[in-house]
Design a protein around this motif. Structure first.
Motif, mmCIF file in Angstrom:
data_model
loop_
_atom_site.group_PDB
_atom_site.id
_atom_site.type_symbol
_atom_site.label_atom_id
_atom_site.label_comp_id
_atom_site.label_asym_id
_atom_site.label_seq_id
_atom_site.Cartn_x
_atom_site.Cartn_y
_atom_site.Cartn_z
ATOM 1 N N LYS A 181 -0.593 11.279 -9.984
ATOM 2 C CA LYS A 181 -1.559 12.109 -9.974
ATOM 3 C C LYS A 181 -3.027 11.653 -10.168
ATOM 4 O O LYS A 181 -3.882 11.723 -10.943
ATOM 5 N N ARG A 182 -3.091 10.132 -9.336
ATOM 6 C CA ARG A 182 -4.623 9.673 -9.391
ATOM 7 C C ARG A 182 -4.916 9.160 -8.198
ATOM 8 O O ARG A 182 -4.050 9.021 -7.202
ATOM 9 N N ASP A 219 0.773 -1.172 0.170
ATOM 10 C CA ASP A 219 0.017 0.157 -0.053
ATOM 11 C C ASP A 219 0.839 1.285 -0.042
ATOM 12 O O ASP A 219 0.706 2.376 -0.734
ATOM 13 N N PHE A 220 2.056 1.183 0.784
ATOM 14 C CA PHE A 220 2.799 2.596 0.686
ATOM 15 C C PHE A 220 3.355 2.876 -0.919
ATOM 16 O O PHE A 220 3.308 3.963 -1.329
ATOM 17 N N ARG A 221 3.856 1.666 -1.364
ATOM 18 C CA ARG A 221 4.128 1.734 -2.814
ATOM 19 C C ARG A 221 3.122 2.343 -3.878
ATOM 20 O O ARG A 221 3.162 2.949 -4.655
ATOM 21 N N GLU A 222 1.830 1.706 -3.604
ATOM 22 C CA GLU A 222 0.699 2.128 -4.064
ATOM 23 C C GLU A 222 0.482 3.627 -4.099
ATOM 24 O O GLU A 222 0.244 4.472 -4.877
ATOM 25 N N GLY A 223 0.583 4.121 -2.668
ATOM 26 C CA GLY A 223 0.484 5.567 -2.536
ATOM 27 C C GLY A 223 1.494 6.410 -3.073
ATOM 28 O O GLY A 223 1.053 7.544 -3.631
#
Length: 259
Positions: free
Chosen positions: A251-252, A240-244
């Protein structure tokens, strides 16, 4: 008592638990407390990413079911605390996912401890809190002493516990005991929206935040800084950190998976 005393449903990452003894204002017994605890653990095991806890009928929880307990001198209330109340309070505190409590009506006695154990407490405008213990010769339990004192301070905790008087939803908000007060007919929608929002966030980080804030209440600044570093190390290794980070760069909106 059957499993119907606690209704359980899991939908879109939110486990909804409903205390279901409306004819007794959701008064709890040892067995019911154990079932609430089991339902919380079930939610985690089944992949829930947030919990919504509320009551059926016109009350949230009226506390311990005292019917048939007129022989109070023959029953040690501490046994109930050790084997039923305290394990539930500890489970609520240590749960790795956030808890939203929707206080739909009176929360009295142990019901106060259960209600205030939520990370975000939403209270119906007509609801109230009542530490009724001194009115029957007992002391607050189910974590209410700690929760009220830490949230509202010594003066308010003593006022509530010693006098045993009702506290309105607005007064609870002003005292820092609850996060939001809403009109009665908006309670479940509001609490449900909050739970859904939490379920869509990075679950590991939220669990660490729960533990971090709890620790900070009893820690020095230096100890808290150390805990923050430990937790940041864990959070920094999650998907989730990588996704964030990628979502920020691209910019999504992020799409967290709770991993």
């Amino acid at each position: 008592m059957t499993d119907e005393t606690v209704l359980y449903a899991l939908d879109n990452g939110v486990a909804t638990l409903r205390l279901n003894r409306p004819d007794r204002l959701n008064a709890v017994t040892g067995e019911m407390l154990d079932l609430i605890r089991a339902s919380l653990l079930r939610a985690v095991n089944e992949g829930a990413r947030a919990v919504l806890l509320t009551g059926e009928g016109r009350a949230f929880c009226s506390g311990a079911d005292l019917v048939g307990r007129a022989d109070g001198g023959m029953v040690d209330p501490a046994d109930n605390l050790e084997f039923h109340y305290n394990p539930l309070a500890e489970t609520l505190s240590k749960l790795p996912i956030p808890v939203v409590t929707a206080v739909n009506g009176p929360a009295a006695g142990a019901g106060v401890g259960i209600a205030l154990a939520g990370d975000i407490v939403v209270m119906a405008k007509s609801a109230y809190l009542l530490l009724a213990f001194s009115n029957i010769g007992l002391v607050p339990d189910c974590g209410a002493t700690w929760l009220v004192a830490k949230s509202a301070g010594r003066a308010k905790a003593l006022e509530m516990a010693l006098l045993g008087e009702k506290m309105s939803a607005d007064d609870a908000l002003d005292s820092g005991l609850v996060a939001r007060v809403v009109e009665d007919d908006a309670l479940l929608a509001t609490a449900g929206e909050i739970a859904a929002k939490l379920a869509a966030k990075p679950t590991v980080a939220l669990g660490l935040i729960r533990a971090q804030v709890k620790a900070a209440l009893n820690s020095t600044l230096s100890e808290t800084l150390s805990i923050e570093a430990q937790h940041q190390r864990i959070a920094g290794k999650t998907e989730d950190f990588r996704e964030g980070v990628m979502a920020f760069i691209q910019k999504r909106p992020p799409e967290f998976k709770g991993k």
